[in-house]
Design a protein around this motif. Structure first.
Motif, PDB file in Angstrom:
ATOM      1  N   MET A 178     -46.375 -23.856   1.938  1.00 23.56           N
ATOM      2  CA  MET A 178     -45.948 -24.709  -0.007  1.00 23.56           C
ATOM      3  C   MET A 178     -45.475 -25.437   0.737  1.00 23.56           C
ATOM      4  O   MET A 178     -44.058 -25.403   1.588  1.00 23.56           O
ATOM      5  CB  MET A 178     -45.261 -23.487  -0.471  1.00 23.56           C
TER       6      MET A 178
ATOM      7  N   LEU B 111     -42.912 -28.115  -1.514  1.00 19.18           N
ATOM      8  CA  LEU B 111     -41.950 -28.643  -2.559  1.00 19.18           C
ATOM      9  C   LEU B 111     -42.376 -30.225  -3.105  1.00 19.18           C
ATOM     10  O   LEU B 111     -41.109 -30.701  -1.517  1.00 19.18           O
ATOM     11  CB  LEU B 111     -40.845 -28.015  -3.168  1.00 19.18           C
TER      12      LEU B 111
ATOM     13  N   TYR C 185     -45.084 -29.094  -6.646  1.00 20.06           N
ATOM     14  CA  TYR C 185     -45.881 -27.946  -5.344  1.00 20.06           C
ATOM     15  C   TYR C 185     -46.804 -28.387  -5.042  1.00 20.06           C
ATOM     16  O   TYR C 185     -47.694 -28.975  -6.389  1.00 20.06           O
ATOM     17  CB  TYR C 185     -45.353 -27.001  -5.954  1.00 20.06           C
TER      18      TYR C 185
ATOM     19  N   LEU D 240     -38.877 -24.108 -10.393  1.00 20.47           N
ATOM     20  CA  LEU D 240     -39.814 -25.492 -10.731  1.00 20.47           C
ATOM     21  C   LEU D 240     -40.164 -25.506 -12.571  1.00 20.47           C
ATOM     22  O   LEU D 240     -40.738 -26.983 -13.498  1.00 20.47           O
ATOM     23  CB  LEU D 240     -41.535 -25.172 -10.494  1.00 20.47           C
TER      24      LEU D 240
END
Length: 334
Positions: A2, A4, A37, A96
């Motif tokens: 992942m 960000l 993301y 988020l």
């Protein structure tokens, strides 16, 4: 994995990420993408490349699992944390989108991990940071692998360089444009309107061989000084009109921010004529599969200046201030 992403722009961060992955020849697929993301399937070692290259990103993490927002503690209890935690750890939730009682959940997950591993909590400098990321009504549970440092972008701001001239592009956007061009270490990149060398600095720090040109001797000498200041040695900077530049060796990419309007730096030429003649020169200097990434003011209709030799692949608008929006275009040689 992942990543960000910065939310400074709705499209550029994701485009930059994907361009870097492609340019480095990384086999990847996008699992999930959203505001701030992107989750990708890629070799684990990819994070080292992304950490070094990305501008519009904050963190890179390994995905551990998924959980509903109201079921995070139960999901955490099912994970074998000994696979992910070493030495010491901390749990910090990233929101988020959505809202939860972060502090309570962090303590709850921390207690589960401590009981499972016997390791200590270190809120100051943990060896392992567990990063549950909240998106609406669910969490993506991750372990942070890297933070994209902003120190370089702060220290390399134009006014902090040995040679400064007003109007220089920010190092963050310069880095992004280099990444959008698809170059990698060892490739050759040209900035024919190099100014104070901001684009060349960012490319050179990646191990790209850089070539700069400018019609103004002050910029040529200043760019050389700036490149040397950052320890870049594989470079060439020459005095030349971008429209008359003819290179012995074609370049893999051209990344540039041509001057706007009529000024000394454009030798008194109007923008439309300058850009059109620059594109003629660029076509002869660019390798067959090479890319141009260039900035232009919103009021310049670059599409009308581009002929069948080129194709605009990507286009991004960035508002700089009330009277100017900068348009970034990625142009391929047809």
């Amino acid at each position: 994995m992942m990543v960000l992403l910065s939310q400074e722009h709705p499209e550029l961060p994701s485009a930059e990420l994907r361009s870097v992955l492609r340019s480095e020849g990384i086999d990847f697929s996008v699992i999930e993408s959203g505001s701030g993301y992107e989750v990708i399937d890629a070799p684990r070692s990819t994070w080292k490349i992304l950490k070094k290259r990305l501008a519009y990103a904050h963190e890179i993490s390994e995905v551990i699992g998924y959980a509903a927002a109201d079921d995070l503690d139960d999901a955490a209890a099912e994970i074998d944390w000994s696979k992910y935690v070493r030495e010491s750890f901390a749990v910090r939730i990233k929101k988020l989108c959505g809202d939860v009682d972060s502090r309570t959940l962090e303590r709850t997950i921390g207690a589960i991990i401590k009981e499972d591993t016997g390791l200590k909590v270190d809120l100051e400098k943990p060896w392992t940071l567990i990063r549950p990321v909240l998106i609406d009504d669910r969490f993506i549970l991750t372990r942070r692998l890297a933070v994209i440092s902003k120190e370089h972008f702060n220290q390399a701001r134009p006014h902090k360089r040995p040679f400064f001239y007003p109007g220089s592009m920010s190092p963050k956007l310069a880095r992004c444009m280099v990444n959008l061009s698809g170059v990698k270490a060892g490739d050759r990149l040209l900035d024919p309107f190099c100014g104070t060398g901001g684009i060349l600095i960012e490319a050179g720090l990646m191990g790209v061989r850089v070539l700069g040109a400018d019609i103004d001797w002050r910029m040529v000498e200043g760019t050389r000084e700036n490149l040397q200041h950052y320890g870049i040695t594989d470079f060439e900077v020459i005095r030349s009109d971008a429209r008359d530049l003819r290179l012995d060796e074609k370049v893999d990419a051209i990344v540039t921010d041509p001057p706007y309007g009529i000024s000394a730096s454009t030798a008194g030429e109007k923008s439309e004529k300058l850009y059109r003649e620059f594109l003629d020169s660029a076509h002869s200097n660019l390798a067959e599969e090479g890319m141009i990434c260039m900035a232009a003011p919103h009021y310049l209709d670059l599409e009308s200046l581009i002929d069948e030799r080129f194709s605009i692949r990507e286009r991004y608008s960035m508002r700089m201030h009330r009277s100017l929006t900068r348009v970034i275009r990625v142009i391929e040689r047809v």
